[in-house]
Enzyme design. Structure first.
Site, PDB file in Angstrom:
ATOM      1  NE  ARG A  64      -0.734   9.690   1.721  1.00  0.00           N
ATOM      2  CZ  ARG A  64       0.002   9.047   0.821  1.00  0.00           C
ATOM      3  NH1 ARG A  64       0.271   7.770   0.988  1.00  0.00           N
ATOM      4  NH2 ARG A  64       0.465   9.661  -0.237  1.00  0.00           N
ATOM      5  CB  THR A  86       5.391  11.375   8.688  1.00  0.00           C
ATOM      6  OG1 THR A  86       3.999  11.744   8.781  1.00  0.00           O
ATOM      7  CG2 THR A  86       6.222  12.365   9.470  1.00  0.00           C
ATOM      8  CG  ASP A 111      -4.337  13.973  -4.098  1.00  0.00           C
ATOM      9  OD1 ASP A 111      -5.556  13.871  -3.849  1.00  0.00           O
ATOM     10  OD2 ASP A 111      -3.500  14.261  -3.231  1.00  0.00           O
ATOM     11  CG  ASP A 134      -5.643  17.444  -5.005  1.00  0.00           C
ATOM     12  OD1 ASP A 134      -6.346  18.060  -4.173  1.00  0.00           O
ATOM     13  OD2 ASP A 134      -4.407  17.345  -4.912  1.00  0.00           O
TER      14      ASP A 134
HETATM   15  C1  PRP Z   1      -5.567   9.775   0.266  1.00  0.00           C
HETATM   16  C2  PRP Z   1      -6.560   8.666  -0.009  1.00  0.00           C
HETATM   17  C3  PRP Z   1      -6.460   7.815   1.213  1.00  0.00           C
HETATM   18  C4  PRP Z   1      -4.998   7.950   1.585  1.00  0.00           C
HETATM   19  C5  PRP Z   1      -4.303   6.700   1.161  1.00  0.00           C
HETATM   20  O1  PRP Z   1      -6.101  10.721   1.100  1.00  0.00           O
HETATM   21  O2  PRP Z   1      -7.860   9.127  -0.261  1.00  0.00           O
HETATM   22  O3  PRP Z   1      -7.280   8.260   2.281  1.00  0.00           O
HETATM   23  O4  PRP Z   1      -4.479   9.073   0.865  1.00  0.00           O
HETATM   24  O5  PRP Z   1      -2.991   6.725   1.572  1.00  0.00           O
HETATM   25  P1  PRP Z   1      -2.392   5.693   2.628  1.00  0.00           P
HETATM   26  O6  PRP Z   1      -2.902   4.342   2.240  1.00  0.00           O
HETATM   27  O7  PRP Z   1      -0.917   5.839   2.413  1.00  0.00           O
HETATM   28  O8  PRP Z   1      -2.816   6.095   3.991  1.00  0.00           O
HETATM   29  P2  PRP Z   1      -5.291  12.047   1.536  1.00  0.00           P
HETATM   30  O9  PRP Z   1      -4.513  11.779   2.766  1.00  0.00           O
HETATM   31  O10 PRP Z   1      -4.542  12.562   0.351  1.00  0.00           O
HETATM   32  O11 PRP Z   1      -6.436  13.039   1.964  1.00  0.00           O
HETATM   33  P3  PRP Z   1      -7.613  13.721   1.111  1.00  0.00           P
HETATM   34  O12 PRP Z   1      -8.559  12.608   0.698  1.00  0.00           O
HETATM   35  O13 PRP Z   1      -8.207  14.649   2.089  1.00  0.00           O
HETATM   36  O14 PRP Z   1      -6.991  14.403  -0.072  1.00  0.00           O
HETATM   37  N1  URA Z   2      -3.438   9.070  -2.090  1.00  0.00           N
HETATM   38  C1  URA Z   2      -3.847   9.315  -3.363  1.00  0.00           C
HETATM   39  O1  URA Z   2      -4.815  10.053  -3.574  1.00  0.00           O
HETATM   40  N2  URA Z   2      -3.165   8.747  -4.360  1.00  0.00           N
HETATM   41  C2  URA Z   2      -2.132   7.930  -4.162  1.00  0.00           C
HETATM   42  O2  URA Z   2      -1.551   7.435  -5.135  1.00  0.00           O
HETATM   43  C3  URA Z   2      -1.727   7.691  -2.834  1.00  0.00           C
HETATM   44  C4  URA Z   2      -2.415   8.262  -1.821  1.00  0.00           C
END
Ligand code: PRP
Ligand code: URA
Length: 209
Positions: free
Chosen positions: A104, A108, A200, A203
């Site tokens: 994400r 945005t 997160d 993380d």
């Molecule tokens: C997180 C999570 C989803 C997304 C959800 O990933 O694992 O993929 O956010 O958010 P949304 O429903 O608003 O799209 P992130 O983008 O943080 O990436 P990562 O798993 O690489 O940390």
């Molecule tokens: N992605 C995450 O990992 N946690 C949230 O709460 C939203 C998006």
């Protein structure tokens, strides 16, 4: 309209509560996610079709059910979806694994795709898309778009925690995709994080913060 299945099993809710705790270590978090994914897998796979086959037991010949399909693909949305793969593979060791990389944008909150790798002929596969968090729903909806562009039809989505906003978006964009979640939380905050959520997920799984 698709169905939303919420798990109310005490073993799942107990494990999820442990995952929410800020004091839970990366090692515990990862292990709990694997365990929950395996438990959720029983429900996600419940309506897989079976066919009757003839089997000779040591006693007699009979007809018994076996899975009709033999091509299943688990599709984690990177990174955090990776944490749900091993639990499902315990149940379905014969499954293939495809990967969709999405992150994400920090301002945005729109998903950006950076990786897409599926097994050959994935369009003939039963697909389970996995990601612990369904927040705005943008990542899951885009991942399903990408799969549908490759001809995939039989798709389910499995999340740990969902916000109502994410469920709404996925149902609007993909009314044919059933959603399986361990919990539906209250809302999103102004950074599009799920409240109360668990922070997160990426993380916490990979220890990157
Ligand atoms: C997180 C999570 C989803 C997304 C959800 O990933 O694992 O993929 O956010 O958010 P949304 O429903 O608003 O799209 P992130 O983008 O943080 O990436 P990562 O798993 O690489 O940390
Ligand atoms: N992605 C995450 O990992 N946690 C949230 O709460 C939203 C998006």
């Amino acid at each position: 309209m698709s169905e939303v299945h919420v798990f109310e099993h005490p073993l799942i809710t107990d494990k999820l509560t442990r995952m929410r705790r800020i004091s839970t270590t990366t090692q515990e978090f990862r292990f709990l996610l694997k365990e929950i994914s395996e438990l959720m897998g029983y429900e996600v796979t419940r309506n897989f079709e079976t066919k009757l086959v003839t089997v000779e037991t040591p006693i007699c010949i009979g007809t018994f059910p076996m899975l009709k399909q033999n091509f299943f693909t688990i599709v984690p949305i990177l990174r955090a979806g990776l944490g749900m793969v091993d639990g499902l593979l315990e149940l379905m060791p014969f499954a293939h694994v495809g990967h969709i990389g999405l992150y994400r944008d920090e301002t945005t909150h729109q998903p950006i795709e950076y990786y897409f790798k599926m097994p050959q002929n994935v369009e003939n596969s039963v697909i389970i898309v996995v990601d612990p968090m369904l927040a705005t729903g943008g990542s899951a909806a885009d991942a399903i778009d990408s799969l549908k562009k490759r001809g995939c039809k039989d798709i389910r989505l499995m999340n740990l925690v969902a916000a109502p906003e994410g469920i709404k978006l996925v149902q609007e964009r993909h009314p044919d995709v059933d959603i399986y979640v361990a919990a539906i939380d209250e809302r999103l905050n102004d950074q599009a994080y799920i409240v109360p959520g668990l922070g997160d997920a990426g993380d916490r799984i990979f220890g990157t913060k």
